[in-house]
Design a protein around this motif. Structure first.
Motif, mmCIF file in Angstrom:
data_model
loop_
_atom_site.group_PDB
_atom_site.id
_atom_site.type_symbol
_atom_site.label_atom_id
_atom_site.label_comp_id
_atom_site.label_asym_id
_atom_site.label_seq_id
_atom_site.Cartn_x
_atom_site.Cartn_y
_atom_site.Cartn_z
ATOM 1 N N GLU A 46 -2.823 -7.935 -17.255
ATOM 2 C CA GLU A 46 -3.809 -8.331 -18.259
ATOM 3 C C GLU A 46 -4.404 -9.694 -17.913
ATOM 4 O O GLU A 46 -5.604 -9.914 -18.090
ATOM 5 C CB GLU A 46 -3.161 -8.368 -19.637
ATOM 6 C CG GLU A 46 -4.136 -8.626 -20.755
ATOM 7 C CD GLU A 46 -3.482 -8.618 -22.123
ATOM 8 O OE1 GLU A 46 -4.235 -8.657 -23.106
ATOM 9 O OE2 GLU A 46 -2.249 -8.590 -22.213
ATOM 10 N N GLN A 47 -3.570 -10.590 -17.420
ATOM 11 C CA GLN A 47 -4.067 -11.911 -17.014
ATOM 12 C C GLN A 47 -5.030 -11.804 -15.839
ATOM 13 O O GLN A 47 -6.037 -12.518 -15.789
ATOM 14 C CB GLN A 47 -2.887 -12.823 -16.647
ATOM 15 C CG GLN A 47 -3.276 -14.187 -16.134
ATOM 16 C CD GLN A 47 -3.962 -15.039 -17.191
ATOM 17 O OE1 GLN A 47 -3.611 -14.966 -18.361
ATOM 18 N NE2 GLN A 47 -4.929 -15.821 -16.787
ATOM 19 N N GLN A 100 -8.786 -12.631 -20.079
ATOM 20 C CA GLN A 100 -8.012 -13.418 -21.023
ATOM 21 C C GLN A 100 -6.937 -12.561 -21.691
ATOM 22 O O GLN A 100 -7.168 -11.408 -22.028
ATOM 23 C CB GLN A 100 -8.939 -13.993 -22.089
ATOM 24 C CG GLN A 100 -8.262 -14.904 -23.063
ATOM 25 C CD GLN A 100 -9.239 -15.509 -24.053
ATOM 26 O OE1 GLN A 100 -10.438 -15.270 -23.964
ATOM 27 N NE2 GLN A 100 -8.729 -16.282 -24.980
ATOM 28 N N TYR A 149 -4.820 -11.318 -24.696
ATOM 29 C CA TYR A 149 -4.980 -11.218 -26.137
ATOM 30 C C TYR A 149 -3.626 -11.503 -26.804
ATOM 31 O O TYR A 149 -2.616 -10.923 -26.420
ATOM 32 C CB TYR A 149 -5.467 -9.811 -26.511
ATOM 33 C CG TYR A 149 -5.770 -9.650 -27.968
ATOM 34 C CD1 TYR A 149 -6.947 -10.144 -28.504
ATOM 35 C CD2 TYR A 149 -4.876 -9.026 -28.811
ATOM 36 C CE1 TYR A 149 -7.236 -10.004 -29.850
ATOM 37 C CE2 TYR A 149 -5.143 -8.885 -30.158
ATOM 38 C CZ TYR A 149 -6.333 -9.381 -30.671
ATOM 39 O OH TYR A 149 -6.601 -9.257 -32.003
ATOM 40 N N GLN A 195 -0.450 -11.279 -29.166
ATOM 41 C CA GLN A 195 0.174 -10.136 -29.827
ATOM 42 C C GLN A 195 1.139 -10.611 -30.898
ATOM 43 O O GLN A 195 1.783 -11.643 -30.747
ATOM 44 C CB GLN A 195 0.939 -9.280 -28.810
ATOM 45 C CG GLN A 195 0.120 -8.792 -27.652
ATOM 46 C CD GLN A 195 -0.974 -7.824 -28.051
ATOM 47 O OE1 GLN A 195 -0.937 -7.238 -29.120
ATOM 48 N NE2 GLN A 195 -1.949 -7.662 -27.199
#
Length: 100
Positions: free
Chosen positions: A61-62, A66, A68, A70
């Motif tokens: 994801e990085q 960006q 998010y 959680q």
């Protein structure tokens, strides 16, 4: 790497990671042990692999942009999903009786 490929990579890693503790008697499938692992050893290994798969997802994801933020609901849901994915390995280890 595309976003779709990253998602499928995390799903595949989760399936393998969830069943890995139950399919062999080695610690993390690498370190040999004498005898069989107990249920608590399987649970500890399952938790460690859940964290490793989560780290892989976080890294992907990085790399895609960006991260998010959680809440606890996300971790409760992914933990339940990880345990659901571990069901075939659990059945193989504890409930499947071999003949002979």
């Amino acid at each position: 790497m595309s976003h779709t490929l990253s998602v499928w990579l995390v799903i595949a890693a989760a399936i393998v990671g969830a069943n890995l503790p139950f399919l062999n008697s080695r610690w993390l499938a690498v370190i040999p042990r004498q005898g069989r692992k107990t249920l608590w050893m399987h649970a500890a290994e399952l938790l460690l692999l859940y964290l490793l798969v989560g780290g892989l997802g976080l890294a992907l994801e990085q790399s895609g942009g960006q991260i998010y933020p959680q809440g606890w609901e996300f971790y409760a849901t992914t933990g339940a999903l990880f345990l659901t994915l571990a069901f075939p390995g659990f059945v193989y280890r504890y409930l499947f009786h071999r003949r002979g």
